[in-house]
Design an enzyme around this catalytic site. Structure first.
Site, short mmCIF file in Angstrom:
data_model
loop_
_atom_site.label_atom_id
_atom_site.label_comp_id
_atom_site.label_asym_id
_atom_site.label_seq_id
_atom_site.Cartn_x
_atom_site.Cartn_y
_atom_site.Cartn_z
N CYS A 46 0.85 -1.21 -0.10
CA CYS A 46 0.14 -0.10 0.00
C CYS A 46 1.00 1.38 0.00
CB CYS A 46 -1.03 0.06 1.13
SG CYS A 46 -1.64 -1.74 1.54
N CYS A 49 1.70 3.58 -3.13
CA CYS A 49 0.74 4.55 -3.66
C CYS A 49 0.17 5.75 -2.76
CB CYS A 49 -0.67 3.79 -4.17
SG CYS A 49 0.10 2.96 -5.78
N HIS A 50 0.28 5.18 -1.37
CA HIS A 50 -0.54 6.08 -0.47
C HIS A 50 0.42 6.75 0.55
CE1 HIS A 50 -4.65 4.56 -1.60
NE2 HIS A 50 -3.80 3.18 -1.62
N MET A 100 -7.93 2.49 -7.96
CA MET A 100 -7.43 1.71 -6.87
C MET A 100 -7.56 0.25 -7.46
SD MET A 100 -6.72 0.94 -3.38
CE MET A 100 -7.07 -0.90 -2.51
N HIS A 336 6.63 10.84 -10.91
CA HIS A 336 6.74 9.60 -10.61
C HIS A 336 7.83 9.00 -11.45
CE1 HIS A 336 5.27 5.73 -9.29
NE2 HIS A 336 5.45 5.22 -10.30
N HIS A 378 1.80 7.30 -17.30
CA HIS A 378 2.55 6.29 -16.68
C HIS A 378 3.57 5.76 -17.88
CE1 HIS A 378 4.48 2.77 -14.69
NE2 HIS A 378 3.88 3.27 -13.60
FE1 DHE Z 1 7.59 1.05 -10.43
C1 DHE Z 1 10.06 2.46 -12.40
C2 DHE Z 1 7.67 3.56 -8.34
C3 DHE Z 1 4.72 -0.35 -8.69
C4 DHE Z 1 7.77 -1.96 -12.13
N1 DHE Z 1 8.47 2.59 -10.39
C5 DHE Z 1 9.53 3.12 -11.13
C6 DHE Z 1 9.86 4.39 -10.84
C7 DHE Z 1 9.26 4.66 -9.83
C8 DHE Z 1 8.33 3.53 -9.37
C9 DHE Z 1 9.56 5.97 -8.88
C10 DHE Z 1 11.02 5.02 -11.81
C11 DHE Z 1 12.25 4.50 -11.05
C12 DHE Z 1 13.37 5.49 -11.90
O1 DHE Z 1 13.49 5.74 -13.22
O2 DHE Z 1 14.30 5.83 -11.06
N2 DHE Z 1 6.35 1.48 -9.02
C13 DHE Z 1 6.53 2.61 -8.16
C14 DHE Z 1 5.59 2.81 -7.10
O3 DHE Z 1 5.67 3.51 -6.02
C15 DHE Z 1 4.50 1.70 -7.13
C16 DHE Z 1 3.27 2.39 -7.83
C17 DHE Z 1 3.88 1.09 -6.07
C18 DHE Z 1 4.99 0.47 -5.17
O4 DHE Z 1 4.75 -0.01 -4.14
O5 DHE Z 1 6.13 0.01 -5.57
C19 DHE Z 1 5.24 0.84 -8.19
N3 DHE Z 1 6.50 -0.86 -10.46
C20 DHE Z 1 5.24 -1.25 -9.69
C21 DHE Z 1 4.81 -2.48 -10.01
O6 DHE Z 1 3.86 -3.04 -9.13
C22 DHE Z 1 5.58 -3.11 -11.12
C23 DHE Z 1 4.58 -3.08 -12.20
C24 DHE Z 1 6.11 -4.32 -10.88
C25 DHE Z 1 7.28 -4.55 -9.81
O7 DHE Z 1 8.33 -5.11 -10.15
O8 DHE Z 1 7.00 -3.99 -8.76
C26 DHE Z 1 6.56 -1.83 -11.25
N4 DHE Z 1 8.60 0.36 -12.04
C27 DHE Z 1 8.65 -0.95 -12.66
C28 DHE Z 1 9.57 -0.87 -13.59
C29 DHE Z 1 10.19 0.12 -13.82
C30 DHE Z 1 9.48 1.18 -12.56
C31 DHE Z 1 9.74 -2.39 -14.67
C32 DHE Z 1 11.08 0.59 -14.64
C33 DHE Z 1 10.65 0.96 -15.87
C34 DHE Z 1 11.54 1.34 -16.99
O9 DHE Z 1 11.43 0.86 -18.22
O10 DHE Z 1 12.63 2.09 -16.72
#
Ligand code: DHE
Length: 559
Positions: A46, A49-50, A100, A336, A378
């Site tokens: 959680c 996001c929150h 959500m 983000h 996103h």
């Molecule tokens: Fe991510 C990138 C935050 C959920 C997979 N994710 C990012 C970045 C942030 C972020 C700040 C950029 C990083 C950077 O470039 O320096 N992500 C968050 C969250 O806060 C969120 C919404 C909830 C959490 O609790 O983490 C979240 N993210 C997810 C997932 O559920 C994903 C789909 C699967 C996982 O592995 O957790 C996921 N996020 C990714 C991926 C990237 C990413 C694969 C990089 C993408 C890219 O091509 O650069």
């Protein structure tokens, strides 16, 4: 139900020992053991996001009680206490139209009830994490003097893929030439991203639990040579890439505590911690401005650090770490993820809860534009290509809308002078089959544009990717059902097709099938020209693959 590795459980136990919470009158009763379990689930599922303090960002404010003064002076009140257990259970189980997602396939009924009660209590505040705490956590496993002086294997390192095995808390390094798993390494919990050193030799990972690792690919087999903890909740990391500073420094950003840390790029020895607490672009103090995406500039000795809750974009100059110079650029809340335009001069970042993309001109150190998009942009790192009619564009998909927006970006090339009038405008919206897109991708050598939709509620859509023909973007995309194409037996959990990533030559696209926590899953490799499956990379250890980072494309920001 247990989500975490013992490491995380240990960390959370210490968080609960040191962290504190204040009893909330009128909140439903909870035992100490129930609170501990709920705290762990909250952190893992959680807080992203929150927010840890539950003040809301991408997700809604989840404080027991909140008040907001409106522009006309009237007061708005709300809070989880007002919503009550039954309503909260429904929201957690089935999600909302506001974005959500449903948790009824992830949490049990008892856990949903637990969380509905927990969030009516005052948020737990985890402890701070100082430079000294970082230093205490630092482990130099192989000093630089004991590392190889040349590559000791014959792998084509440029085409290696670093693949997050999310719930396993591991990273798979896969040889992109042979499609064979090279090595699977232990990492922090649910590694969020991997980044490559400027030399292409080291892979850096950052776990959600703040554990950062550096893996040296010059050994015969990839070897973790150092680890350090950045805090208790982290998402981003990048290296210094500018000429003369290659691999010298590493920067990591944390959600908790809200700060960024600078380390030695080869040993991870902690050097400096800088808090991001402060004023939002609206002039309010925020106690939890989390560090979201971080990228390294190719044209200046700078990192772009995006602070979610304040909407401030920091350009951090790393030439003199002792006397750190930072340019603070006001943009919009809540920053983000984002990526470079094709020229690597402009960085575009989603202010996702404001439905905007902020573009920074890193050459002048100024905000270039705030572009209105559809609901909850996103982009991942986005995707760049030359649009037949509008010239260079950068693309973002949306979590909350069924379109991909193409934003025209400036170019100094004479042939694009005629497109100038369109700069920083959404010039086209590509129609997707529904909302729930997370990542888009293309490659300079490709004529295809790929978009996933893993957060779409329909199984068929979430398990597919959509491919647009860049020669005719008005045509609907071709649907590729990745789960079916994998040939793996049908599973109960949805296998979300996530994050297209190109190989070094730009002729293959790799897609992760993000399945259940215990399901053997796969990476499905498509031929980019024919859109036919070329290989299914699977293994009993291939569990919950999500993000993939091709070494060359990540080093040089090719997307
Ligand atoms: Fe991510 C990138 C935050 C959920 C997979 N994710 C990012 C970045 C942030 C972020 C700040 C950029 C990083 C950077 O470039 O320096 N992500 C968050 C969250 O806060 C969120 C919404 C909830 C959490 O609790 O983490 C979240 N993210 C997810 C997932 O559920 C994903 C789909 C699967 C996982 O592995 O957790 C996921 N996020 C990714 C991926 C990237 C990413 C694969 C990089 C993408 C890219 O091509 O650069």
């Amino acid at each position: 139900m247990k989500y975490a590795k013992p490491l995380l459980a240990g960390l959370l136990a210490s968080v609960s020992l040191l962290g504190f919470s204040i009893a909330q009158a009128n909140a439903p009763a909870m035992t100490a053991a129930e609170k501990e379990t709920a705290k762990q689930i909250y952190f893992e599922r959680c807080a992203g996001c929150h927010g840890v303090l539950r003040k809301g960002a991408t997700g809604k404010n989840l404080e027991p009680h909140w008040e907001q003064v409106q522009a006309n002076g009237s007061k708005l009140e709300g809070g989880t206490l007002k919503l009550g257990t039954k309503r909260l259970e429904n929201i957690i189980a089935f999600g909302t139209e506001g974005g959500m997602v449903n948790y009824d396939d992830i949490l049990t009924k008892d856990e949903i009830n637990l969380m509905a009660r927990y969030i009516q209590h005052t948020p737990d505040v985890p402890p701070e994490f100082s430079l000294q705490d970082m230093k205490d956590s630092w482990k130099l496993i192989v000093p630089v003097s004991e590392r190889p002086t040349k590559q000791m294997n014959t792998i084509n390192l440029k085409n290696v893929f670093a693949i997050t095995l999310r719930d396993a808390g591991k990273l798979a390094l896969v040889d992109g030439d042979t499609h064979k798993i090279w090595k699977i390494l232990e990492t922090g919990y649910a590694v969020h991203i991997s980044r490559l050193s400027a030399s292409g030799r080291y892979v850096y990972t950052v776990g959600r639990d703040g554990l950062t690792t550096i893996i040296d690919m010059w050994f015969e087999e990839p070897t973790t040579v150092a680890t350090v903890r950045l805090g208790s909740d982290a998402r981003s990391v990048d290296v210094s890439k500018f000429k003369g500073f290659e691999d010298k420094y590493l920067i990591g950003g944390t959600y908790w505590p809200p700060q960024y840390s600078i380390m030695d790029g080869e040993t991870l020895e902690p050097i400096k911690v800088v808090s991001t607490r402060g004023q939002t672009v609206d002039g309010e103090y925020h106690p939890e401005p989390r560090v979201a995406s971080i990228v390294a500039s190719h044209i200046k000795p700078e990192w772009v650090v995006n602070v979610k809750e304040t909407g401030q974009i920091l350009l951090v100059d790393y030439t003199d770490i002792k006397n750190l110079k930072t340019t603070t650029i006001e943009s919009a809340k809540f920053l983000h993820d984002g990526g470079w335009d094709a020229s690597h001069r402009y960085f575009l970042v989603a202010a996702n809860a404001s439905n905007k993309v902020a573009a920074v001109d890193t050459k002048t150190g100024k905000l270039a534009a705030l572009v209105e998009t559809a609901k909850i942009p996103h982009p991942g790192r986005g995707a760049n290509f030359v649009h037949k009619e509008f010239g260079p564009v950068w693309a973002t998909g949306h979590l909350g809308d069924d379109v991909v927006s193409l934003i025209s970006t400036p170019s100094e090339e004479r042939k694009h002078a005629k497109h100038k009038a369109h700069n920083w405008k959404v010039v086209q919206e590509l129609k997707m089959p529904g909302a729930g897109n997370l990542f888009v991708k293309t490659h300079p050598k490709s004529k295809h544009f790929w978009a996933d939709a893993p957060m779409n509620p329909e199984r068929d859509v979430a398990e597919s990717v959509y491919v647009f023909d860049m020669n005719d973007l008005n045509q609907p995309p071709k649907q590729l059902n990745v789960a079916k194409d994998s040939g793996l037996p049908m599973s109960q959990a949805i296998r979300r097709a996530v994050q297209p990533e190109y190989n070094v030559t730009g002729d293959e696209v790799w897609i992760s099938l993000w399945g259940g926590k215990t399901d053997q899953s796969a990476i499905v490799v498509y031929d980019d020209k024919t859109l036919k499956v070329k290989r299914v990379i699977t293994d009993p250890q291939m569990v919950t693959p999500t993000g993939k980072f091709n070494v060359y494309n990540t080093m040089f920001d090719v997307y």
